[in-house]
Design an enzyme around this catalytic site. Structure first.
Site, PDB file in Angstrom:
ATOM      1  N   HIS A 164      22.281  24.274 -15.584  1.00 50.55           N
ATOM      2  CA  HIS A 164      22.049  25.050 -16.803  1.00 50.55           C
ATOM      3  C   HIS A 164      23.136  24.663 -17.807  1.00 50.55           C
ATOM      4  CE1 HIS A 164      19.773  28.705 -14.890  1.00 50.55           C
ATOM      5  NE2 HIS A 164      18.930  27.982 -15.600  1.00 50.55           N
ATOM      6  N   CYS A 195      26.642  33.697 -16.757  1.00 56.21           N
ATOM      7  CA  CYS A 195      25.288  33.884 -16.198  1.00 56.21           C
ATOM      8  C   CYS A 195      24.961  35.353 -15.984  1.00 56.21           C
ATOM      9  CB  CYS A 195      25.149  33.193 -14.851  1.00 56.21           C
ATOM     10  SG  CYS A 195      25.569  31.472 -14.834  1.00 56.21           S
TER      11      CYS A 195
END
Ligand code: ARG
Length: 704
Positions: free
Chosen positions: A168, A264
Site C-alpha cells: 500500500h 493504517c
C-alpha cells in the site's frame, strides 16, 4: 486538542491474523495477542484523542482487518470514494464502511465493480492540498485514478509500487505538513521516483532507510508538527526534528503482523479542499487491438507484461478466442499509463508486437515539419525492422525503404500519399515527419502452429545454441544456403578479422569460389589479415600453420597494406599476380562485390577501404538489398550495422564466440534469426563439410 481535525478508527474487538494477503501475514496466522493488540491500539487512540477528534466505526465479526480504517475509502471535503478491495477476504468490510460514510452525510462515490482501489491506504493527499499521490501495482488499479481525479476534482500523481512488502502507498510514503515528504524510495519504480523528485524539492524529502521502512516508519500519522509511528531509529528522529517535527513512538507490533501500523489504523475524515486545484489528471488511456495466435505464441502475455513492466496498467475489453487450432484470436486492450511519456513508450513497444488501433479509431498520423536539416522533431517515431503501415487520410499506407533507427517522412504526390523511412542525416527542411505513436502499425506475420514448428529456421528461433547443437544448426544452414544458391538467391556475409585468425579464411574463400556468397561486408581488418595470410602466411603475426608467433610478425600487416597500396587496389594486386589466394582474392576473381567500411585502428588503410562512413553505410545498404540470408561472422559492429539496415523477413545467422554478441544480434523478435555460439573458424569448416556432403548426396541422387 485541535478539534477541527477528525480521524476514524475501529477498535480491535475482532482483530486477528486470519489469512495471508500480504507478506507480513505469512507465518503470523493467529500469532497476534488480542490483549496486546488492544493495549497497543488504545495507546495510539489516546495519543490521537489528545490532538484530534476520533470517531469510531463498530467492529464486525468475520472481517478482522476492519481495524485498518485507512482502507475504508478516500475522503476529500464532503466526498468519499469507497474502497473496492482487491482480496475477497476484505470485501466484506465495504458495506459497513459505506454505511458509516452515508450516516455521516458524505457524498459517496463507488467505483465500477472489478476496479480495485483501497482508499487512503493507496491515496495520500499532499498536506498542502496541492495534489493527490495515488499508488498502484498491488492493491489498487491504475484505472481507478482517473475516477479519483474526476470525483474529487484534484490532480492525481500516480506512483507505481514495486516491493510487495510495501503493497500500500501508506506503507512507504507519508506526506507531511509544510510540503515535507517521508518515504522509502526503493519501494517505487524509477519513473515514480523521478516524479516525486520533480514535485518535492530535495530539502523537503526525508528519506527512510530499509531498517526504518520495515518498522513501518512511513506508516505515520501526521497532525500538524507531530508524527506518530510505531518506531523510529535515532537517525530518523533526528532528521525529522531538523525538519521541525516531533516524533511520538507508540508500539504497534501486533498490527505489524497483519502488515499495518499507525497510519493504517486511522483514516483522516476531515480533509479540507484547498481551492484553485482543478483536476488535471495526467493519466492517459488508449485502446489497442491485437490479433494472431495470441495464446499459442504467448503474444498476449508478452503484451500485457510489457504494459505492466513499463509502468502502465490494462483492461482487456474483449477477447475473441480462435476456436480451431489454425484460427487466430483477437483482443482489445485498454492501456492506461500515468503520463503521456509513459504511454508513448508503451505504445511504441506494443506496435512492435503488432498491436493496432481499433478500426476507424484514428484517421491520420500526427506529423511535424523539419526545421533544421538532419534533425527530426523531438517526438518523432523511431522505426523498426518490421514492415510498417501508417494511417493517412483514413487509409493505411505502407512505409517504403523499411529499416530500423530512422524516421518516417510522409508526402503527398499526385498518385496519393507516400511514406518512407529516412535516416536523421537525410532529413530536409520541410519534410513532414511522423511524431507520436498514433495511427502506426507494424504488420507481423502470423504463422500457424504447424508452420512455426516445421520452418527450417524455427527450432533455434531467436535463440542461442549451445556447442552440442552447433552441428545440427550448421546442417540447416548448409541446406538453406544450398537452396538459395540453386535458386539464384543472395547470401550476404559480414565478417570480422577473427574469421582469419581462427583459420576460417580458407573456408570462406571456398564458399565464395563455389558461389555461396553474393556480397561481402567488413572493415579494413578482415581484408588486411586475409591478405597478410595469403602473402606472408600469418594473421596478425601468428603463423597460421604452426600457431606460433613469427619473429617481427607484428609488422606483417603493415607491410601487406603497403604492398597493396603500391598496387593501387586489391583488384590490381590480383591482376599483377601479387595476391593469389584468400577471401578477397576470390571476391575479385568471382566478381563478388565487397565493402570495407573504415579503419579505426588507423593502420593504412587499404586503398579499397571506404573511410567516409556515410558512403560506406550507403554501400552496405545497397549490397544488402534483396538478400535472402545474411551470415554474420564474428564482427559485432559491422553486424549490428547490417542488422539495423535490414528489414524483418531476411534470415540471419549470427556466429560469435561471445554469447552476449549473439544474443544481441539474434534478438530481433522474429523467427528468422538464429544465433550460434562457437568458434567461427570451426563453424566455417563444419559448414563447408556439410555443403560437401549435400553435394555428394545430390550427385548420388543424380546417378540413381
Ligand atoms: N492486512 C491488511 C491488508 O493486507 C493490512 C492493511 C494495512 N492497511 C494499510 N492502509 N496499509 O489489507
Amino acid at each position: 486538542m485541535t478539534s477541527s481535525i477528525r480521524f476514524l478508527m475501529c477498535a480491535p474487538d475482532h482483530y486477528d491474523v486470519d489469512y495471508v494477503i500480504n507478506p507480513w501475514m505469512e507465518g503470523n496466522v493467529h500469532k497476534s495477542s488480542r490483549d496486546r493488540a488492544v493495549e497497543q491500539w488504545q495507546g495510539l487512540y489516546h495519543i490521537l484523542k489528545d490532538r484530534a477528534v476520533v470517531d469510531l466505526v463498530k467492529a464486525q465479526p468475520g472481517v478482522p482487518d476492519m481495524v485498518f480504517t485507512a482502507n475504508a475509502g478516500l475522503v476529500l471535503g464532503n466526498e468519499v470514494v469507497l474502497s473496492r478491495f482487491f482480496h475477497k477476504e476484505r470485501q466484506g468490510e465495504e458495506p459497513f464502511f459505506k454505511q458509516w460514510f452515508v450516516e455521516q452525510g458524505f457524498t459517496v462515490h463507488e467505483l465500477p465493480k472489478d476496479l480495485p482501489f483501497e482508499g487512503a491506504g493507496d491515496a495520500l493527499l499532499d498536506r498542502e492540498g496541492r495534489w493527490l499521490w495515488a499508488g498502484y501495482g498491488f492493491r489498487s488499479e491504475l484505472d481507478s485514478h482517473p475516477y479519483l481525479a474526476k470525483w474529487l476534482d484534484i490532480e492525481v500523481l500516480s506512483l507505481r509500487l514495486m516491493d510487495e512488502r510495501f503493497y500500500h502507498l501508506d506503507t512507504c510514503f507519508c506526506p507531511l505538513t509544510d510540503g515535507y515528504l517521508l518515504y522509502y524510495p526503493p519501494a517505487f519504480d524509477s519513473y515514480s521516483n523521478r516524479l516525486i523528485e520533480l514535485r518535492v524539492p530535495a530539502e523537503k524529502r526525508i528519506i527512510v532507510d530499509e531498517k526504518d521502512a520495515v518498522n513501518f516508519a512511513c506508516n505515520a500519522v501526521n497532525v500538524n508538527r507531530v508524527v506518530i509511528m510505531n518506531k523510529a531509529t535515532d537517525g530518523l528522529k533526528q532528521q525529522l526534528k531538523t525538519a521541525g517535527f516531533e516524533v511520538l513512538e507508540t508500539p504497534l507490533t501486533e498490527f505489524l503482523k497483519a502488515g499495518g501500523a499507525a497510519k493504517c489504523l486511522t483514516l483522516r475524515v476531515t480533509e479540507p479542499i484547498i481551492p484553485d486545484h482543478r483536476a488535471i489528471a495526467t493519466i492517459e488511456s488508449r485502446i489497442l487491438r491485437l490479433e494472431g495466435h495470441l495464446l499459442d505464441s504467448g503474444l498476449i502475455n508478452r503484451a500485457l507484461d510489457l504494459i505492466v513492466e513499463g509502468g502502465g496498467s490494462f483492461q482487456v475489453l474483449n477477447f475473441n478466442l480462435g476456436e480451431q487450432r489454425q484460427s487466430t484470436s483477437s483482443a482489445e486492450v485498454k492501456v492506461t499509463a500515468p503520463s503521456h511519456e509513459v504511454m508513448e513508450t508503451l505504445v511504441s513497444q506494443l506496435i512492435d508486437l503488432g498491436a493496432v488501433p481499433p478500426p476507424q479509431e484514428v484517421c491520420d498520423i500526427n506529423t511535424e515539419t523539419v526545421t533544421l536539416p538532419g534533425v527530426a522533431p523531438d517526438d518523432f517515431y523511431v522505426t523498426t525492422i518490421y514492415p510498417t503501415e501508417v494511417r493517412v487520410n483514413c487509409q493505411w499506407v505502407k512505409v517504403q525503404k523499411q529499416r530500423m533507427d530512422g524516421a518516417i517522412v510522409v508526402s503527398n504526390t499526385p498518385q496519393g500519399p507516400i511514406a518512407q523511412c529516412k535516416l536523421l542525416r537525410d532529413l530536409q527542411v520541410g519534410d513532414r515527419v511522423i511524431v507520436g505513436t498514433e495511427g502506426i502499425r507494424t504488420v507481423r506475420k502470423t504463422e500457424s502452429r504447424e508452420q512455426r514448428n516445421t520452418q527450417e529456421f524455427s527450432f533455434m528461433a531467436s535463440g542461442v545454441s549451445s556447442e552440442r547443437r552447433v552441428e545440427l544448426v550448421v546442417e540447416q544452414i548448409a541446406w538453406e544456403m544450398r537452396q538459395i544458391r540453386d535458386q539464384g538467391g543472395k547470401v550476404v556475409v559480414t565478417a570480422g578479422p577473427v574469421v582469419i585468425h581462427t583459420g576460417g579464411g580458407e573456408h570462406l574463400a571456398r564458399l565464395i569460389r563455389e558461389g555461396y556468397v553474393q556480397a561481402l561486408l567488413g572493415g579494413n581488418a578482415i581484408a588486411v589479415h586475409d591478405i597478410e595470410q595469403s602473402i606472408m602466411g600469418t594473421s596478425l603475426g601468428i603463423d597460421m600453420k604452426r600457431g606460433v608467433s613469427v619473429n617481427g610478425g607484428h609488422r606483417h600487416h603493415l607491410k601487406v597494406i603497403n604492398t597493396i597500396r603500391r598496387c593501387g587496389s586489391i583488384a590490381n594486386a590480383v591482376e599483377q599476380g601479387v595476391l593469389t589466394s584468400g577471401v578477397l582474392y576470390e571476391c575479385i576473381k568471382n566478381r563478388i562485390p565487397f565493402v570495407l567500411a573504415g579503419s579505426i585502428r588507423d593502420d593504412g588503410p587499404l586503398p579499397d577501404t571506404q573511410m567516409d562512413l556515410i558512403k560506406a553505410q550507403e554501400e552496405y545498404a545497397r549490397l544488402i538489398e534483396g538478400a535472402d540470408l545474411i551470415l554474420m561472422l564474428s564482427s559485432m559492429l559491422h553486424s549490428i550495422g547490417v542488422g539495423n539496415m535490414t528489414p524483418a523477413g531476411v534470415k540471419m545467422v549470427c556466429v560469435d564466440i561471445n554469447p552476449a554478441v549473439v544474443t544481441k544480434l539474434s534478438d530481433r523478435g522474429s523467427v528468422e534469426s538464429i544465433g550460434v555460439v562457437t568458434d567461427v573458424g570451426l563453424f566455417l569448416s563444419l559448414l563447408v563439410q556439410q555443403l560437401d556432403r549435400l553435394t555428394s548426396r545430390y550427385q548420388v541422387a543424380q546417378l540413381v
